[in-house]
Design an enzyme around this catalytic site. Structure first.
Site, PDB file in Angstrom:
ATOM      1  N   SER A  30       0.222  12.508   6.079  1.00 50.99           N
ATOM      2  CA  SER A  30       0.712  11.680   5.682  1.00 50.99           C
ATOM      3  C   SER A  30       2.616  11.263   6.309  1.00 50.99           C
ATOM      4  O   SER A  30       3.200  10.869   6.440  1.00 50.99           O
ATOM      5  CB  SER A  30       0.492  11.234   4.733  1.00 50.99           C
ATOM      6  N   ASN A 117       1.716  17.397  -5.820  1.00 51.20           N
ATOM      7  CA  ASN A 117       1.664  15.492  -7.547  1.00 51.20           C
ATOM      8  C   ASN A 117       2.481  15.383  -7.867  1.00 51.20           C
ATOM      9  O   ASN A 117       2.682  14.100  -7.514  1.00 51.20           O
ATOM     10  CB  ASN A 117       0.626  16.258  -8.543  1.00 51.20           C
ATOM     11  N   THR A 162       6.258 -35.861  -6.990  1.00 51.65           N
ATOM     12  CA  THR A 162       4.916 -35.086  -7.616  1.00 51.65           C
ATOM     13  C   THR A 162       3.680 -35.335  -7.104  1.00 51.65           C
ATOM     14  O   THR A 162       3.532 -36.481  -5.696  1.00 51.65           O
ATOM     15  CB  THR A 162       4.593 -35.239  -9.205  1.00 51.65           C
ATOM     16  N   HIS A 163       2.503 -34.557  -6.657  1.00 56.05           N
ATOM     17  CA  HIS A 163       1.790 -34.896  -5.422  1.00 56.05           C
ATOM     18  C   HIS A 163       2.648 -34.986  -3.944  1.00 56.05           C
ATOM     19  O   HIS A 163       2.015 -35.252  -3.527  1.00 56.05           O
ATOM     20  CB  HIS A 163       0.208 -35.521  -6.035  1.00 56.05           C
ATOM     21  N   SER A 284      12.298 -23.956  21.256  1.00 48.04           N
ATOM     22  CA  SER A 284      11.091 -23.916  21.667  1.00 48.04           C
ATOM     23  C   SER A 284      11.334 -23.667  23.256  1.00 48.04           C
ATOM     24  O   SER A 284      12.059 -23.819  23.658  1.00 48.04           O
ATOM     25  CB  SER A 284      10.444 -25.058  21.610  1.00 48.04           C
ATOM     26  N   LYS A 290      13.960 -28.988  20.575  1.00 51.97           N
ATOM     27  CA  LYS A 290      13.234 -28.511  19.411  1.00 51.97           C
ATOM     28  C   LYS A 290      14.072 -27.357  18.901  1.00 51.97           C
ATOM     29  O   LYS A 290      14.756 -26.741  19.128  1.00 51.97           O
ATOM     30  CB  LYS A 290      12.006 -27.679  19.828  1.00 51.97           C
ATOM     31  N   GLU A 297       8.927 -20.853   8.037  1.00 53.93           N
ATOM     32  CA  GLU A 297       8.518 -20.269   7.831  1.00 53.93           C
ATOM     33  C   GLU A 297       7.506 -18.202   8.263  1.00 53.93           C
ATOM     34  O   GLU A 297       6.913 -17.938   7.841  1.00 53.93           O
ATOM     35  CB  GLU A 297       8.055 -20.474   9.256  1.00 53.93           C
ATOM     36  N   TYR A 324      -4.603  13.577  -9.713  1.00 59.79           N
ATOM     37  CA  TYR A 324      -4.310  13.168  -7.898  1.00 59.79           C
ATOM     38  C   TYR A 324      -6.163  13.232  -7.629  1.00 59.79           C
ATOM     39  O   TYR A 324      -6.769  14.015  -7.928  1.00 59.79           O
ATOM     40  CB  TYR A 324      -3.211  14.269  -7.824  1.00 59.79           C
ATOM     41  N   GLN A 329      -2.422   8.958  -1.550  1.00 60.33           N
ATOM     42  CA  GLN A 329      -1.257   9.258  -0.403  1.00 60.33           C
ATOM     43  C   GLN A 329      -1.605   8.047   0.146  1.00 60.33           C
ATOM     44  O   GLN A 329      -0.543   7.868   1.367  1.00 60.33           O
ATOM     45  CB  GLN A 329      -1.690  10.588   0.344  1.00 60.33           C
ATOM     46  N   LYS A 332       1.403   4.989  -0.696  1.00 62.14           N
ATOM     47  CA  LYS A 332       3.115   4.530   0.258  1.00 62.14           C
ATOM     48  C   LYS A 332       3.161   3.394   1.169  1.00 62.14           C
ATOM     49  O   LYS A 332       3.941   2.462   1.370  1.00 62.14           O
ATOM     50  CB  LYS A 332       3.513   5.575   0.205  1.00 62.14           C
TER      51      LYS A 332
HETATM   52  N1  ARG Z   1       0.747  13.568   1.472  1.00 63.35           N
HETATM   53  C1  ARG Z   1       0.462  13.779   0.149  1.00 63.35           C
HETATM   54  C2  ARG Z   1       0.034  12.192  -0.493  1.00 63.35           C
HETATM   55  O1  ARG Z   1       1.261  11.985  -0.386  1.00 63.35           O
HETATM   56  C3  ARG Z   1       0.779  14.478  -1.073  1.00 63.35           C
HETATM   57  C4  ARG Z   1       0.587  14.968  -1.835  1.00 63.35           C
HETATM   58  C5  ARG Z   1      -0.693  16.373  -1.622  1.00 63.35           C
HETATM   59  N2  ARG Z   1      -1.624  16.381  -2.643  1.00 63.35           N
HETATM   60  C6  ARG Z   1      -2.506  17.106  -2.810  1.00 63.35           C
HETATM   61  N3  ARG Z   1      -2.596  18.058  -3.592  1.00 63.35           N
HETATM   62  N4  ARG Z   1      -2.923  17.031  -1.799  1.00 63.35           N
HETATM   63  O2  ARG Z   1      -0.181  12.101  -1.988  1.00 63.35           O
END
Ligand code: ARG
Length: 469
Positions: A30, A117, A162-163, A284, A290, A297, A324, A329, A332
């Site tokens: 990750s 975790n 309205t509308h 444009s 334009k 937008e 966990y 993961q 994010k």
């Molecule tokens: N890269 C993992 C995440 O973002 C970190 C936590 C990993 N924990 C584990 N028990 N494998 O969630």
């Protein structure tokens, strides 16, 4: 078999005989996403090590080596002299192995009484709490801009719709203040979410807490959390803060998108209520005439992103057992995308608003067409003792008559009006002037009268300052 130095070679590789397959490692990694959490990861680790030392779990010498090692890594990452290894499993592993490479044995003691975790939950919360402040700054800037323009246009008549049909006369100040209210609520919600999110997961370890005598209050305070999460399992499982924040952002972007839609309409030649500054519009590649409302937008389009980011988090979580699971993961990317999108769009949106020209003459003209004073005409008849339903019908008939002749109600001669109902007198013309329609709608009904909107703006400003404290 293609392999990497993970698996048996990893920090967790003791029970493994083989290396991780390259394809599996690619999926598992990750770092490309969580690499940006390095500051928070180092902050969390420093707090953790200091606490371990204070509690007698780490020697002062080890804690000092960890502290200076982490500070050096931070400085080098900041300056760019150290690059994050894209082949690492994640940012936590990268920093820990980099630390151990530098300081040896002491680096291997950092992870005592900690799991990735609780580490990752802490890092993400720290990151998000800091972004909350950034978003709140941008949002407050937008609200201030709206209130300033609104105050300049307390008496600028425009049609209210309205509308998307002309309905009643309002003012530009009233309209912009309505948007400001929505954004002010978003700012309020953002603060709520931050308050609830300000509980530290650190010390929860894998899911069951730790047998070491940790001082979780100490790390929480050091990291700026208001308190600790008291159930370790909850601490590592919970992602409410992400959902709440992206929920607020989804709503904020929905508000922004609705406003954007109006600006797109208003800047069209059909409306021509506003003219965008060159600095906040684009041309444009083929049509020389334009001038396009791209910022508005894109605000509308980024709302789609943020809404789906939150959706992605909900779907990710809904089937997960505690605690966990590796699925987490994936939280994010959606979170970062939502936050990045909001921080990307708010400044140019505000800039666009600040710099655009309000074509107030056009607004006034448009308000004068479309019989926006018809409701007030009916109210006038009610004042003459006529039941509202009858008044509604009488004015409706007058509208049809005037419309057929291309006239406004105020342009019909008194004889015509009196033929519709003899109780109509000369004073009706003053009664149905657009200014009178606006000004009789005072604070009691949340109306557009200038004094009412001025007072409302003052209230919003006070609330804004309160929320910013
Ligand atoms: N890269 C993992 C995440 O973002 C970190 C936590 C990993 N924990 C584990 N028990 N494998 O969630």
């Amino acid at each position: 078999m293609a392999s990497t130095d993970r698996g048996s070679g990893a920090l967790w590789g003791g029970r493994f005989n083989e290396a991780t397959a390259a394809a599996a490692a690619r999926l598992n990694s990750s770092i490309a996403v969580d690499g940006r959490l390095w500051r928070e990861d180092i902050r969390g680790s420093r707090a953790h090590a200091r606490m371990l030392a204070r509690q007698g779990i780490l020697s002062p010498a080890d804690a000092a080596a960890i502290e200076s090692g982490l500070l050096a890594i931070a400085a080098e990452l900041e300056s760019g002299s150290l690059a994050i290894d894209g082949g690492a499993e994640d940012i936590h592993m990268f920093i820990e192995s980099e630390l151990t490479r530098r300081i040896g044995e002491a680096g291997k003691r950092l992870h005592t009484a900690r799991s990735r975790n609780d580490q990752v939950a802490t890092d993400v919360k720290l990151w998000l709490l800091a972004r909350h402040a950034d978003i709140a700054d941008c949002l407050a800037g937008l609200i201030r801009c709206l209130l300033t323009i609104a105050r300049d246009h307390l008496s600028t008549i425009m049609p209210g719709y309205t509308h998307l049909q002309r309905a009643q006369p309002i003012t530009l100040g009233f309209h912009l203040a309505a948007h400001a209210h929505a954004f002010l609520r978003d700012l309020d919600r953002l603060g709520d979410a931050a308050r609830r999110g300000s509980e530290s997961p650190l010390g929860a370890a894998a899911l069951a807490g730790s047998g070491y005598p940790l001082d979780r209050e100490m790390t929480a305070a050091e990291l700026g959390f208001a308190s600790v999460m008291t159930n370790a399992m909850d601490a590592v499982s919970d992602r409410d803060f992400l959902l709440e924040t992206t929920g607020v952002l989804a709503l904020l972007m929905t508000h922004l998108s609705r406003f954007a839609e109006e600006i797109i309409l208003w800047s069209s030649q059909e409306f021509a209520f506003v003219e965008l500054a060159d600095a906040y519009s684009t041309g444009s590649s083929i049509m020389p005439q334009k001038k396009n409302p791209d910022i508005a937008e894109l605000a509308r389009a980024l709302a789609a992103r943020v809404l789906s980011d939150q959706q992605r988090l909900f779907v990710l979580l809904k089937g997960l057992p505690l605690a966990y699971n590796k699925d987490l993961q994936e939280d994010k990317e959606a979170l970062f995308d939502a936050v990045d999108s909001v921080l990307l769009v708010l400044p140019p949106f505000t800039g666009m608003l600040e710099s655009m020209t309000w074509r107030t003459k056009r607004m006034r003209e448009a308000a004068g067409l479309g019989f926006t004073n018809a409701t007030d005409f009916a109210d006038y008849l009610v004042g003459q003792g006529i039941a509202f339903r009858d008044a509604h019908r009488i004015v409706g008939e007058l509208v049809r008559y005037a419309s057929d002749r291309g006239l406004g109600l105020e342009q019909l001669p008194l004889e015509t009006l009196q033929a519709a109902d003899p109780r109509i007198a000369e004073d009706v013309y003053a009664y149905i002037s657009l200014e009178a329609c606006v000004e009789r709608r005072t604070a009691a009904t949340g109306g557009p009268a200038a004094v009412a909107v001025a007072a409302d703006i003052a209230r919003m400003e006070a609330r804004l300052e309160e929320l910013r404290r």
